[in-house]
Design a protein around this motif. Structure first.
Motif, PDB file in Angstrom:
ATOM      1  N   GLU A  36      -6.439   6.909  -5.680  1.00 44.84           N
ATOM      2  CA  GLU A  36      -7.028   6.184  -4.581  1.00 44.84           C
ATOM      3  C   GLU A  36      -6.133   5.542  -3.403  1.00 44.84           C
ATOM      4  O   GLU A  36      -6.513   5.522  -2.257  1.00 44.84           O
ATOM      5  N   MET A  37      -5.079   5.104  -3.754  1.00 47.40           N
ATOM      6  CA  MET A  37      -4.052   4.891  -2.937  1.00 47.40           C
ATOM      7  C   MET A  37      -3.683   5.966  -1.952  1.00 47.40           C
ATOM      8  O   MET A  37      -3.498   5.716  -0.785  1.00 47.40           O
ATOM      9  N   GLU A  38      -3.408   6.999  -2.587  1.00 42.64           N
ATOM     10  CA  GLU A  38      -2.958   8.170  -1.756  1.00 42.64           C
ATOM     11  C   GLU A  38      -4.271   8.708  -0.684  1.00 42.64           C
ATOM     12  O   GLU A  38      -3.834   9.225   0.301  1.00 42.64           O
ATOM     13  N   SER A  39      -5.273   8.416  -1.076  1.00 36.48           N
ATOM     14  CA  SER A  39      -6.484   8.674  -0.239  1.00 36.48           C
ATOM     15  C   SER A  39      -6.641   8.121   1.105  1.00 36.48           C
ATOM     16  O   SER A  39      -7.050   8.593   2.138  1.00 36.48           O
ATOM     17  N   GLY A  40      -5.939   6.916   1.178  1.00 34.50           N
ATOM     18  CA  GLY A  40      -5.733   6.049   2.620  1.00 34.50           C
ATOM     19  C   GLY A  40      -7.177   5.667   2.879  1.00 34.50           C
ATOM     20  O   GLY A  40      -7.423   5.098   3.959  1.00 34.50           O
ATOM     21  N   LYS A  41      -8.069   5.328   1.767  1.00 35.57           N
ATOM     22  CA  LYS A  41      -9.272   4.829   2.276  1.00 35.57           C
ATOM     23  C   LYS A  41      -9.313   3.285   1.618  1.00 35.57           C
ATOM     24  O   LYS A  41     -10.517   2.516   1.724  1.00 35.57           O
ATOM     25  N   LEU A  42      -8.245   2.975   0.825  1.00 36.15           N
ATOM     26  CA  LEU A  42      -8.466   1.677   0.469  1.00 36.15           C
ATOM     27  C   LEU A  42      -7.914   0.524   1.726  1.00 36.15           C
ATOM     28  O   LEU A  42      -6.854   0.947   2.477  1.00 36.15           O
ATOM     29  N   SER A  43      -8.417  -0.758   1.883  1.00 34.14           N
ATOM     30  CA  SER A  43      -8.102  -1.614   2.531  1.00 34.14           C
ATOM     31  C   SER A  43      -6.623  -2.109   1.990  1.00 34.14           C
ATOM     32  O   SER A  43      -6.098  -1.897   1.092  1.00 34.14           O
ATOM     33  N   LEU A  44      -5.972  -2.981   2.994  1.00 38.00           N
ATOM     34  CA  LEU A  44      -4.710  -3.354   2.690  1.00 38.00           C
ATOM     35  C   LEU A  44      -4.580  -4.269   1.350  1.00 38.00           C
ATOM     36  O   LEU A  44      -3.815  -4.269   0.548  1.00 38.00           O
ATOM     37  N   GLU A  45      -5.748  -5.010   1.189  1.00 39.91           N
ATOM     38  CA  GLU A  45      -5.803  -5.876   0.148  1.00 39.91           C
ATOM     39  C   GLU A  45      -5.989  -5.168  -0.994  1.00 39.91           C
ATOM     40  O   GLU A  45      -5.475  -5.367  -2.028  1.00 39.91           O
ATOM     41  N   ALA A  46      -6.944  -4.150  -0.901  1.00 36.53           N
ATOM     42  CA  ALA A  46      -7.075  -3.286  -2.169  1.00 36.53           C
ATOM     43  C   ALA A  46      -5.986  -2.423  -2.539  1.00 36.53           C
ATOM     44  O   ALA A  46      -5.742  -2.249  -3.590  1.00 36.53           O
ATOM     45  N   ASN A  47      -5.003  -1.929  -1.591  1.00 37.57           N
ATOM     46  CA  ASN A  47      -3.915  -1.233  -1.748  1.00 37.57           C
ATOM     47  C   ASN A  47      -2.861  -2.109  -2.620  1.00 37.57           C
ATOM     48  O   ASN A  47      -2.132  -1.875  -3.480  1.00 37.57           O
ATOM     49  N   LEU A  48      -2.873  -3.281  -2.275  1.00 38.87           N
ATOM     50  CA  LEU A  48      -1.845  -4.291  -2.846  1.00 38.87           C
ATOM     51  C   LEU A  48      -2.439  -4.602  -4.258  1.00 38.87           C
ATOM     52  O   LEU A  48      -1.582  -4.923  -5.243  1.00 38.87           O
ATOM     53  N   ALA A  49      -3.629  -4.701  -4.312  1.00 33.57           N
ATOM     54  CA  ALA A  49      -4.119  -5.230  -5.666  1.00 33.57           C
ATOM     55  C   ALA A  49      -3.917  -3.878  -6.736  1.00 33.57           C
ATOM     56  O   ALA A  49      -3.300  -3.989  -7.822  1.00 33.57           O
ATOM     57  N   SER A  50      -4.160  -2.592  -6.197  1.00 34.97           N
ATOM     58  CA  SER A  50      -3.790  -1.450  -6.953  1.00 34.97           C
ATOM     59  C   SER A  50      -2.240  -1.373  -7.303  1.00 34.97           C
ATOM     60  O   SER A  50      -2.012  -0.986  -8.324  1.00 34.97           O
ATOM     61  N   TYR A  51      -1.203  -1.710  -6.118  1.00 32.32           N
ATOM     62  CA  TYR A  51       0.245  -1.790  -6.421  1.00 32.32           C
ATOM     63  C   TYR A  51       0.361  -2.585  -7.630  1.00 32.32           C
ATOM     64  O   TYR A  51       1.259  -2.491  -8.623  1.00 32.32           O
ATOM     65  N   LYS A  52      -0.194  -3.778  -7.720  1.00 31.95           N
ATOM     66  CA  LYS A  52       0.103  -4.865  -8.606  1.00 31.95           C
ATOM     67  C   LYS A  52      -0.381  -4.262  -9.782  1.00 31.95           C
ATOM     68  O   LYS A  52       0.338  -4.239 -10.894  1.00 31.95           O
ATOM     69  N   ARG A  53      -1.483  -3.858  -9.912  1.00 34.71           N
ATOM     70  CA  ARG A  53      -2.043  -3.287 -11.364  1.00 34.71           C
ATOM     71  C   ARG A  53      -1.241  -2.094 -11.669  1.00 34.71           C
ATOM     72  O   ARG A  53      -0.975  -2.077 -13.035  1.00 34.71           O
ATOM     73  N   GLY A  54      -0.819  -1.425 -10.742  1.00 37.52           N
ATOM     74  CA  GLY A  54       0.176  -0.402 -11.311  1.00 37.52           C
ATOM     75  C   GLY A  54       1.528  -0.612 -11.660  1.00 37.52           C
ATOM     76  O   GLY A  54       1.760   0.036 -12.752  1.00 37.52           O
ATOM     77  N   THR A  55       1.864  -1.804 -11.152  1.00 35.33           N
ATOM     78  CA  THR A  55       3.127  -2.119 -11.786  1.00 35.33           C
ATOM     79  C   THR A  55       2.907  -2.690 -13.232  1.00 35.33           C
ATOM     80  O   THR A  55       3.729  -2.606 -14.144  1.00 35.33           O
ATOM     81  N   GLU A  56       1.664  -3.501 -13.447  1.00 35.95           N
ATOM     82  CA  GLU A  56       1.454  -3.961 -14.590  1.00 35.95           C
ATOM     83  C   GLU A  56       1.244  -2.708 -15.831  1.00 35.95           C
ATOM     84  O   GLU A  56       1.872  -2.808 -16.932  1.00 35.95           O
TER      85      GLU A  56
END
Length: 78
Positions: A36-56
């Motif tokens: 999803e992050m690589e698709s480039g379709k997420l908003s900045l906020e969604a990317n940040l939330a995805s990054y945080k979840r990914g680190t978890e």
């Protein structure tokens, strides 16, 4: 379009009825997040939330792998 934050749950939010994902589930979710992050379709906020979840998820996977490593060491000592 739903944000990544609404689509993903935190390992800390796993209440009494919800257990954290197992290793395979965590890896699958991590792969989905990366896609999803690589698709480039997420908003900045969604990317940040995805990054945080990914680190978890990475931390969870590392803990699970460490536990398995300890179990293997115990088996090897027997």
């Amino acid at each position: 379009m739903a944000t990544a934050k609404s689509k993903i749950s935190s390992t800390e939010d796993a209440g009494p009825g919800n257990s954290p994902p197992n290793y395979e589930q965590a890896v699958a979710e991590l792969e989905k997040l990366i896609g999803e992050m690589e698709s480039g379709k997420l908003s900045l906020e969604a990317n940040l939330a995805s990054y945080k979840r990914g680190t978890e998820l990475i931390k969870l996977c590392q803990r699970l792998l460490d536990q398995v490593e300890q179990q293997v060491k115990i088996f090897e000592e027997q």
